[in-house]
Scaffold this motif. Structure first.
Motif, PDB file in Angstrom:
ATOM      1  N   ALA A  87       0.751  -1.290  -0.145  1.00  0.00           N
ATOM      2  CA  ALA A  87       0.032   0.023  -0.184  1.00  0.00           C
ATOM      3  C   ALA A  87       0.975   1.402  -0.089  1.00  0.00           C
ATOM      4  CB  ALA A  87      -1.001   0.004   1.184  1.00  0.00           C
ATOM      5  N   TYR A  88       1.943   1.355   0.848  1.00  0.00           N
ATOM      6  CA  TYR A  88       2.701   2.313   0.965  1.00  0.00           C
ATOM      7  C   TYR A  88       3.538   2.696  -0.304  1.00  0.00           C
ATOM      8  CZ  TYR A  88       1.186   4.270   5.400  1.00  0.00           C
ATOM      9  OH  TYR A  88       0.480   4.849   6.194  1.00  0.00           O
ATOM     10  N   ASN A  89       3.993   1.640  -0.900  1.00  0.00           N
ATOM     11  CA  ASN A  89       4.815   1.654  -2.118  1.00  0.00           C
ATOM     12  C   ASN A  89       4.038   2.303  -3.272  1.00  0.00           C
ATOM     13  OD1 ASN A  89       6.925   0.415  -1.184  1.00  0.00           O
ATOM     14  ND2 ASN A  89       6.885  -1.494  -2.421  1.00  0.00           N
ATOM     15  N   ALA A  90       2.664   1.915  -3.413  1.00  0.00           N
ATOM     16  CA  ALA A  90       1.840   2.708  -4.375  1.00  0.00           C
ATOM     17  C   ALA A  90       1.274   3.931  -4.019  1.00  0.00           C
ATOM     18  CB  ALA A  90       0.703   1.549  -4.561  1.00  0.00           C
ATOM     19  N   ALA A  91       1.337   4.176  -2.763  1.00  0.00           N
ATOM     20  CA  ALA A  91       0.709   5.504  -2.267  1.00  0.00           C
ATOM     21  C   ALA A  91       1.423   6.679  -2.992  1.00  0.00           C
ATOM     22  CB  ALA A  91       0.672   5.557  -0.827  1.00  0.00           C
ATOM     23  N   GLY A  92       2.694   6.591  -3.109  1.00  0.00           N
ATOM     24  CA  GLY A  92       3.299   7.712  -3.672  1.00  0.00           C
ATOM     25  C   GLY A  92       3.222   8.024  -5.128  1.00  0.00           C
ATOM     26  N   PHE A  93       2.926   6.855  -5.753  1.00  0.00           N
ATOM     27  CA  PHE A  93       2.513   6.981  -7.327  1.00  0.00           C
ATOM     28  C   PHE A  93       1.017   7.369  -7.605  1.00  0.00           C
ATOM     29  CE2 PHE A  93       5.826   3.778  -7.521  1.00  0.00           C
ATOM     30  CZ  PHE A  93       6.655   4.071  -8.445  1.00  0.00           C
ATOM     31  N   ARG A  94       0.330   6.897  -6.673  1.00  0.00           N
ATOM     32  CA  ARG A  94      -1.116   7.532  -6.770  1.00  0.00           C
ATOM     33  C   ARG A  94      -1.469   8.819  -6.493  1.00  0.00           C
ATOM     34  NH1 ARG A  94      -6.394   5.766  -2.932  1.00  0.00           N
ATOM     35  NH2 ARG A  94      -8.177   6.356  -4.141  1.00  0.00           N
ATOM     36  N   LEU A  95      -0.541   9.253  -5.317  1.00  0.00           N
ATOM     37  CA  LEU A  95      -0.828  10.655  -4.965  1.00  0.00           C
ATOM     38  C   LEU A  95      -0.250  11.617  -5.823  1.00  0.00           C
ATOM     39  CD1 LEU A  95      -0.397  10.277  -0.894  1.00  0.00           C
ATOM     40  CD2 LEU A  95      -2.696  10.661  -2.317  1.00  0.00           C
ATOM     41  N   THR A  96       0.691  11.123  -6.455  1.00  0.00           N
ATOM     42  CA  THR A  96       1.367  12.268  -7.491  1.00  0.00           C
ATOM     43  C   THR A  96       0.841  12.083  -8.918  1.00  0.00           C
ATOM     44  OG1 THR A  96       3.125  10.790  -7.751  1.00  0.00           O
ATOM     45  CG2 THR A  96       3.474  12.514  -5.996  1.00  0.00           C
ATOM     46  N   SER A  97       0.028  11.166  -9.140  1.00  0.00           N
ATOM     47  CA  SER A  97      -0.584  10.826 -10.479  1.00  0.00           C
ATOM     48  C   SER A  97      -1.999  11.403 -10.487  1.00  0.00           C
ATOM     49  CB  SER A  97      -0.347   9.608 -10.863  1.00  0.00           C
ATOM     50  OG  SER A  97       0.672   9.014 -10.854  1.00  0.00           O
ATOM     51  N   GLU A  98      -2.557  11.634 -11.917  1.00  0.00           N
ATOM     52  CA  GLU A  98      -4.158  12.238 -12.182  1.00  0.00           C
ATOM     53  C   GLU A  98      -4.739  10.764 -11.352  1.00  0.00           C
ATOM     54  OE1 GLU A  98      -5.036  14.943 -12.725  1.00  0.00           O
ATOM     55  OE2 GLU A  98      -2.866  15.797 -13.742  1.00  0.00           O
ATOM     56  N   PRO A  99      -6.156  11.511 -10.837  1.00  0.00           N
ATOM     57  CA  PRO A  99      -6.480  12.875 -10.747  1.00  0.00           C
ATOM     58  C   PRO A  99      -6.070  13.492  -9.661  1.00  0.00           C
ATOM     59  CG  PRO A  99      -8.099  10.994  -9.890  1.00  0.00           C
ATOM     60  CD  PRO A  99      -6.905  10.427 -10.599  1.00  0.00           C
ATOM     61  N   LEU A 100      -5.498  13.057  -8.556  1.00  0.00           N
ATOM     62  CA  LEU A 100      -5.097  13.574  -7.326  1.00  0.00           C
ATOM     63  C   LEU A 100      -3.842  14.499  -7.739  1.00  0.00           C
ATOM     64  CD1 LEU A 100      -5.114  10.535  -4.908  1.00  0.00           C
ATOM     65  CD2 LEU A 100      -6.885  12.417  -5.568  1.00  0.00           C
ATOM     66  N   ALA A 101      -2.733  14.203  -8.299  1.00  0.00           N
ATOM     67  CA  ALA A 101      -1.778  14.873  -8.807  1.00  0.00           C
ATOM     68  C   ALA A 101      -1.171  15.845  -7.673  1.00  0.00           C
ATOM     69  CB  ALA A 101      -2.348  15.880 -10.080  1.00  0.00           C
ATOM     70  N   LEU A 102      -0.716  15.585  -6.732  1.00  0.00           N
ATOM     71  CA  LEU A 102       0.027  16.319  -5.818  1.00  0.00           C
ATOM     72  C   LEU A 102       1.333  16.250  -5.733  1.00  0.00           C
ATOM     73  CD1 LEU A 102      -1.931  14.717  -2.294  1.00  0.00           C
ATOM     74  CD2 LEU A 102      -2.678  16.614  -3.550  1.00  0.00           C
ATOM     75  N   ALA A 103       1.756  17.658  -5.348  1.00  0.00           N
ATOM     76  CA  ALA A 103       3.497  17.543  -5.414  1.00  0.00           C
ATOM     77  C   ALA A 103       4.041  16.511  -4.614  1.00  0.00           C
ATOM     78  CB  ALA A 103       3.830  19.114  -4.755  1.00  0.00           C
ATOM     79  N   PRO A 104       5.198  16.007  -4.645  1.00  0.00           N
ATOM     80  CA  PRO A 104       5.728  15.129  -3.932  1.00  0.00           C
ATOM     81  C   PRO A 104       5.966  15.502  -2.476  1.00  0.00           C
ATOM     82  CG  PRO A 104       6.964  15.488  -6.135  1.00  0.00           C
ATOM     83  CD  PRO A 104       5.856  16.336  -5.985  1.00  0.00           C
ATOM     84  N   ALA A 105       6.329  16.640  -2.216  1.00  0.00           N
ATOM     85  CA  ALA A 105       6.277  17.223  -0.812  1.00  0.00           C
ATOM     86  C   ALA A 105       5.132  16.865   0.010  1.00  0.00           C
ATOM     87  CB  ALA A 105       6.851  18.674  -0.826  1.00  0.00           C
ATOM     88  N   ILE A 106       4.062  17.437  -0.630  1.00  0.00           N
ATOM     89  CA  ILE A 106       2.854  17.031  -0.057  1.00  0.00           C
ATOM     90  C   ILE A 106       2.281  15.793  -0.040  1.00  0.00           C
ATOM     91  CG2 ILE A 106       0.245  17.550  -0.256  1.00  0.00           C
ATOM     92  CD1 ILE A 106       1.932  20.130   0.323  1.00  0.00           C
ATOM     93  N   ALA A 107       2.590  15.020  -1.181  1.00  0.00           N
ATOM     94  CA  ALA A 107       2.200  13.527  -1.089  1.00  0.00           C
ATOM     95  C   ALA A 107       3.099  12.867   0.049  1.00  0.00           C
ATOM     96  CB  ALA A 107       2.527  12.913  -2.383  1.00  0.00           C
TER      97      ALA A 107
END
Length: 409
Positions: A232-252
């Motif tokens: 879950a945590y491996n994928a969380a960074g990819f999910r949060l920084t990709s569309e539709p969420l598209a968060l900045a890495p520091a925010i993610a």
């Protein structure tokens, strides 16, 4: 005695903090490593999996080594060597070199989880032992959270090398506190050397550790729950920084604040398990973990954050309950081996589950990953029930107290 228990608790927390900060600092950097080295999510996750599989390979041999030369020596050497290798990771010239250094880092780190549970079981009794085990797991969650946060937040202005270097500096502080706080073993004086087990005795203890159904159930919990957690945590960074969420890495990276839940749930689970029985605490913790996973499915940032908070608290509670059960249930002659096998299963789950989960996310998305991880957690709960049934059958068939210790269930 209370002062000694307090020092051991501080040392356990600091050691867990240091090694988990080093082990998991690359996790929030996986999307950046994928971009830098032109990798798919599953390939980039090898930066983490290479280290965790090395830990899995190293824990059993190092647990045996600790029987021969002492647990305190192995623990200290593990933390010091891990810090030195982590410095090298920040200067890796390419991805293959980074993987080699991460493998060596994992082998060095293996000395702490290989010995820590057995050390605490030998040095402390009753509630103090449960609290110290909870402190160790809380230190793990603190280190994992802080290492990830520091690396994830600092990437934008330091790059991935500088981010790894900064997380290493954080781990150095934990290592220094650990080295200063860890007291000498109660068994380190006088005739202790004469009581060191032989190689034959170590192998005999290993046989006991793989035959007890109750212990096998805890190994299954470690493998399956850790696999679901790391995936879950491996994928969380990819999910949060990709569309539709598209968060900045520091925010993610702020999602790793969810690790704070482990600071509370780990020692609480240790206390509850000692007082009210391990079976209900462990099964409840696994249920909470499943609930948290389900909450993360919608593409809503606040709900994902809440879900990961619940998911993380439940996981660390389950880990504290299961690891404490191993220390209490293992025969004295197999305590180190059982601890090593539990940790082997734990980190094998991190490596295999993390890589498989990343591949599932890359191919099928977050919902599919969540459903697979939930299935693993349900299997872990089934394993606990089967382990209890096997223990009861062993008791009725006349197994000796040495092979089936009496512990609060």
């Amino acid at each position: 005695m209370a002062a000694r228990a307090g020092r051991i608790g501080i040392a356990a927390t600091s050691a867990g903090f240091a090694v988990f900060a080093l082990l998991y600092a690359v996790q929030p950097l996986l999307p950046q490593l994928a971009d830098s080295f032109e990798l798919e999510p599953g390939s980039a996750s090898l930066a983490l999996s290479a280290a965790t599989i090395a830990v899995a390979v190293g824990v059993v041999p190092l647990a045996a080594l600790s029987e021969l030369i002492g647990r305190r020596r192995v623990m200290l050497g593990s933390v010091i060597l891990a810090v030195l290798l982590a410095v090298g990771c920040a200067f890796a010239p390419n991805f293959p070199a980074l993987l080699v250094l991460r493998v060596l880092l994992g082998l060095a780190i293996a000395g702490l989880p290989a010995t820590a549970m057995a050390y605490l079981a030998e040095e402390l009794d009753g509630t103090s032992r449960g609290v110290a085990l909870g402190a160790l797991v809380a230190g793990n969650s603190m280190g994992g959270m802080c290492g990830r946060l520091v690396a994830g937040i600092s990437y934008d202005w330091l790059g991935w090398r500088g981010a790894l270097g900064l997380s290493t500096a954080l781990a150095v502080l934990g290592a220094l506190v650990f080295a200063c706080a860890l007291p000498s073993s109660r068994g380190s004086s006088g005739s202790a050397a004469e009581q060191r087990p032989t190689a034959r005795a170590i192998l005999s203890g290993l046989g006991l550790a793989v035959r007890a159904p109750l212990l096998l159930a805890q190994y299954a919990v470690a493998f399956l729950a850790m696999g679901a957690f790391v995936a879950a945590y491996n994928a969380a960074g990819f999910r949060l920084t990709s569309e539709p969420l598209a968060l900045a890495p520091a925010i993610a990276a702020l999602v790793f604040l969810a690790y704070a839940a482990g600071w509370v749930s780990s020692p609480l689970a240790g206390r509850l398990a000692e007082r009210h029985g391990r079976t209900p605490v462990l099964l409840s913790a696994l249920g909470v973990t499943v609930l948290g996973a389900m909450l993360t499915i919608p593409d809503v940032v606040w709900l994902i954050a809440l879900g990961l908070l619940v998911f993380t608290g439940g996981f660390f509670a389950a880990h504290a309950a299961a690891s404490g059960w191993v220390g209490a249930a293992a025969p004295e002659s197999a305590r180190g081996q059982a601890s090593g096998l539990y940790q082997c299963a734990y980190y094998a789950g991190a490596s295999i589950g993390g890589s498989v989960g990343s591949a599932i996310y890359g191919g099928f998305g977050w919902t599919a990953l969540t459903l697979v991880g939930t299935g693993w957690l349900v299997l872990a709960g089934v394993g606990v029930l089967l382990g209890m049934r096997g223990r009861e059958r062993s008791t009725r068939s006349g197994a000796t107290p040495q092979t089936v210790p009496s512990v609060r269930r």
